[in-house]
Design an enzyme around this catalytic site. Structure first.
Site, PDB file in Angstrom:
ATOM      1  N   GLU A 127       0.813  -1.262   0.084  1.00 12.25           N
ATOM      2  CA  GLU A 127      -0.114  -0.010   0.049  1.00 12.25           C
ATOM      3  C   GLU A 127       0.816   1.408   0.045  1.00 12.25           C
ATOM      4  O   GLU A 127       0.630   1.980   1.039  1.00 12.25           O
ATOM      5  CB  GLU A 127      -0.858   0.093   1.210  1.00 12.25           C
ATOM      6  N   GLU A 159      -5.273  -8.607   0.979  1.00 13.78           N
ATOM      7  CA  GLU A 159      -5.773  -8.217   2.305  1.00 13.78           C
ATOM      8  C   GLU A 159      -7.288  -8.121   1.799  1.00 13.78           C
ATOM      9  O   GLU A 159      -7.850  -7.517   1.115  1.00 13.78           O
ATOM     10  CB  GLU A 159      -5.403  -6.897   2.662  1.00 13.78           C
TER      11      GLU A 159
END
Length: 456
Positions: free
Chosen positions: A164, A360
């Site tokens: 991320e 995720e």
């Protein structure tokens, strides 16, 4: 029964800074989190800092057994840059021994390690020089990456560079949730560009050291949905996707920054400093796979009173509060599993159907002890969340999206930055008052059955 492809990865994700503990011992140097906690502990939920987290540094052998017990065949974790190279140059032998044994324990229990290099944990020695604001960070990261590939490449086949990257950019340079907690759109863009080039140079090093391995990038994807079909709202969606999705996904897969993003940045005096060789580096160092973290969609509309040139992303697109939304009240995040299907089809149609996986997906809930019965947390809400998302993921796979796995956040309850242990995500509960003792939740039993059946 919704069956998934053969050899599908059923796993979970976690990170070094959120799980290992021992954050300033065993040869490890300070990250920005250690420094920030020492200087501003009041910013952290219940004064819960990075010192201990979930203590996997001591409990990893038992945790690898727990992974096997709930059917995991894979797990993504990260290496702490500050543990492996405390000063950026000198290898910490204890860290090498720890990580090699950790990864080997996973393998011994039938769990494939997928190893990530950076999970928001900038070394303080580099931050003191300017962190991702300076070009030196690109070379420093590439050296660290090469070192990790050389030390652990015989154990690990799948690697990723960043988790991320948008988060450390936005939270550190726009929204004050990460150190250095400043608000500067132009600096944020420069930080983003250096992060992109650090990723690219790490891929280059990977090809030289581990030509038979696979390397990818993990991105948080919140697909944008426009309030209406008006030109203004559709433009807001386009800009949001440029900044939040295509900024890293296009270079990683296609080898170039979108022309529309370059134009947008130029219009608003946000163009970063670059080097002449960068375009060729991007073109020659694309990834083998992509990991996509999906939690919530992004609802957008035309900004109401935008500044020009833009001072913040909110000058380019505004937030739209969709009246029909379903919310996880503990995070304030919308629950919209349909978007996972849209993301999967986007990968198929716009990104060469490159192999990808859900790296995720999960649901954080506070005060889970409310749901304790006979010593086990009955987290049916988490099971329902996974079922709803997996149903849409399965639909996309049937339609040809090249998805090879599903990882939840997370394996055991973990420390979550400024939020500490406020929200829990794990298959295993961590008891902070009892030496981080683990106890299985109902969702772990369900996940074991899911993995054994390769579907539900």
């Amino acid at each position: 029964m919704k069956k998934f492809p053969n050899n599908f990865l059923w796993g979970a994700a976690i990170s070094a800074p959120q799980s290992e503990g021992h954050s300033l011992t065993n040869g490890k140097s300070a990250s920005t989190w250690d420094y920030w906690y020492q200087t501003n502990p009041e910013k952290f939920n219940n004064n819960q800092g990075p010192t201990d987290t979930s203590n996997m540094y001591e409990q990893y052998k038992e945790d690898c057994q727990r992974m096997q017990e709930i059917g995991l065949n894979s797990l993504r974790t990260s290496i702490a840059w500050t543990r492996l190279l405390p000063d950026g140059q000198t290898v910490n032998d204890e860290a090498v021994a720890f990580y090699r044994d950790y990864f080997q324990e996973m393998i011994n229990h039938g769990v494939e390690p997928i190893v990530n290099l950076f999970h928001f944990d900038m070394p303080m020695w580099l931050m003191e020089k300017g962190g991702w604001e300076i070009r030196e960070s690109v070379d420093a990261f590439a050296f660290y990456a090469k070192t990790a590939f050389e030390l652990f490449g015989d154990l690990v086949e799948k690697w990723t560079t960043f988790n991320e990257p948008l988060v450390h950019i936005e939270c550190g340079y726009l929204f004050e949730f990460h150190y250095p907690a400043i608000v500067d759109f132009k600096k944020a863009v420069q930080v983003g560009y250096h992060t992109l080039m650090a990723h690219t140079c790490a891929v280059k090093a990977f090809r030289e050291v581990l030509p038979k391995g696979q390397i990818g990038l993990i991105l948080n994807i919140s697909p944008a949905y426009a309030r209406s079909e008006s030109l203004e709202d559709k433009k807001a969606k386009e800009v949001s996707d440029l900044l939040n999705t295509r900024s890293f996904l296009d270079p990683a897969v296609h080898g170039e920054v979108p022309a529309a993003l370059i134009t947008l940045l130029k219009e608003h005096n946000l163009t970063p400093m670059t080097q002449t060789e960068d375009k060729q580096l991007l073109r020659e160092n694309t990834v083998d796979f992509i990991g996509l973290n999906y939690y919530q969609p992004r609802r957008v509309q035309a900004p109401e009173n935008p500044a020009f040139p833009a001072k913040m992303p909110s000058d380019l697109y505004g937030h739209y509060d969709w009246p029909e939304k379903k919310i996880n009240p503990y995070r304030g995040w919308e629950i919209y599993p349909e978007a996972l299907y849209d993301v999967a089809i986007m990968m198929k149609n716009e990104y060469n159907n490159l192999p990808w996986y859900v790296s995720e997906n999960g649901m954080g809930v506070a005060e889970e002890e409310r749901f304790m019965e006979n010593g086990m947390i009955q987290d049916d809400y988490r099971i329902e969340f996974m079922q709803d998302h997996l149903a849409y993921l399965h639909k996309s796979i049937v339609e040809g999206s090249n998805c090879f796995g599903y990882h939840t956040w997370t394996f055991v309850d973990c420390w979550s930055w400024l939020n500490g242990y406020r929200n829990r995500y794990g298959f295993y509960r961590v008891d902070l008052d009892n030496n981080f003792a683990r106890s299985l939740k109902k969702s772990g039993l369900w996940y074991k059955e899911l993995a054994e059946n390769n579907g539900f």
